[in-house]
Enzyme design. Structure first.
Site, mmCIF file in Angstrom:
data_model
loop_
_atom_site.group_PDB
_atom_site.id
_atom_site.type_symbol
_atom_site.label_atom_id
_atom_site.label_comp_id
_atom_site.label_asym_id
_atom_site.label_seq_id
_atom_site.Cartn_x
_atom_site.Cartn_y
_atom_site.Cartn_z
ATOM 1 N N ASP A 52 0.819 -1.208 0.000
ATOM 2 C CA ASP A 52 0.000 0.000 0.000
ATOM 3 C C ASP A 52 0.855 1.260 0.000
ATOM 4 O O ASP A 52 2.068 1.214 0.229
ATOM 5 C CB ASP A 52 -0.897 0.027 1.243
ATOM 6 C CG ASP A 52 -2.036 -0.975 1.167
ATOM 7 O OD1 ASP A 52 -2.406 -1.375 0.039
ATOM 8 O OD2 ASP A 52 -2.566 -1.359 2.227
ATOM 9 N N TYR A 113 6.928 -10.011 7.087
ATOM 10 C CA TYR A 113 6.755 -8.567 7.285
ATOM 11 C C TYR A 113 7.284 -8.166 8.655
ATOM 12 O O TYR A 113 7.267 -8.949 9.605
ATOM 13 C CB TYR A 113 5.283 -8.172 7.196
ATOM 14 C CG TYR A 113 4.727 -8.075 5.803
ATOM 15 C CD1 TYR A 113 4.707 -6.864 5.117
ATOM 16 C CD2 TYR A 113 4.200 -9.201 5.164
ATOM 17 C CE1 TYR A 113 4.181 -6.771 3.837
ATOM 18 C CE2 TYR A 113 3.671 -9.117 3.882
ATOM 19 C CZ TYR A 113 3.661 -7.897 3.228
ATOM 20 O OH TYR A 113 3.140 -7.812 1.960
#
Length: 247
Positions: A52, A113
């Site tokens: 994003d 992540y």
């Protein structure tokens, strides 16, 4: 056409995410611009994770097909030169020849992540767009213990964006660890794939545990509710990094 695997890093602060968008600067559009200047071809690059706006990467993976079988170091160095000339905060770390069957997105078996929190009274002066600053004291141990309730195969409806396009909310979370190192708190997440805003939703909900507003039982109840309104706040993208993709 020869296929190349690219491993890259980028500071996502000034980009509208990975995916190409009309009139907006994105990671994909910047890379495809550099690819055009290098090869003279209009090429499409495919990625392992469409991050994003504002999300960073230290180990993003992508693939691209060229008409010519370039040397890997030539591809790396030329693309980096064009990216620097364009003023982009993107770097190609490694380039590798791969078979046509390799797909950066669909061949991936594990994604890693990292979410960074700066936990101190004073705001950051240097990394303002690379951490989530939380001035209230956080109990990282309580956050870690609560996070273990999210590990495993679950319906993560509570922790995905209302705009998530995934067909199923069920995912298997292999790891969600919380560790403090001085003033920083790190969240490590690992799974084959993640839902839209899933890790940022985890971070925001675990923050509630860290400040003592939620208990472990509250987090577990939110998970089982399968209700987006039961999620804590969605943490800002500035703290999120895609660090590694396994194949």
């Amino acid at each position: 056409m020869p296929r190349f695997k690219l491993t890259l890093e980028y500071d996502g602060s000034n980009y509208a995410g990975w995916q190409r968008q009309a009139e907006l600067r994105t990671i994909q559009s910047a890379l495809e611009q550099a690819l055009f200047h290098f090869s003279g071809q209009q090429l499409t690059i495919t990625t392992a994770g469409r991050t994003d706006a504002g999300v960073h990467a230290t180990g993003q993976v992508a693939h691209v097909d060229f008409e010519k079988n370039w040397r890997t170091h030539t591809v790396r160095d030329a693309l980096n030169a064009h990216l620097q000339k364009q003023g982009d905060n993107i770097a190609i770390l490694h380039v590798q020849n791969v078979p046509d069957s390799f797909d950066a997105r669909f061949s991936a078996i594990k994604r890693h992540y990292l979410f960074k929190i700066l936990n101190r009274r004073s705001p950051p002066a240097l990394n303002t767009k690379r951490v989530w600053w939380i001035p209230k004291p956080l109990n990282a141990q309580a956050m870690h213990e609560a996070a273990q309730k999210l590990v495993g195969k679950h319906d993560f409806t509570t922790f995905r964006s209302a705009h998530c396009q995934a067909k199923s909310p069920i995912r298997t979370l292999e790891r969600l660890d919380v560790q403090r190192e001085g003033e920083e708190i790190f969240l490590y997440a690992q799974a084959r794939s993640f839902l839209h805003h899933q890790i940022r939703s985890f971070a925001g909900s675990l923050m509630e545990v860290g400040i003592g507003r939620w208990t472990t039982q509250d987090l577990e109840a939110a998970l089982h509710a399968k209700d987006r309104t039961r999620c804590g706040m969605v943490a800002p993208p500035s703290g999120l990094y895609l660090t590694k993709v396994e194949y």
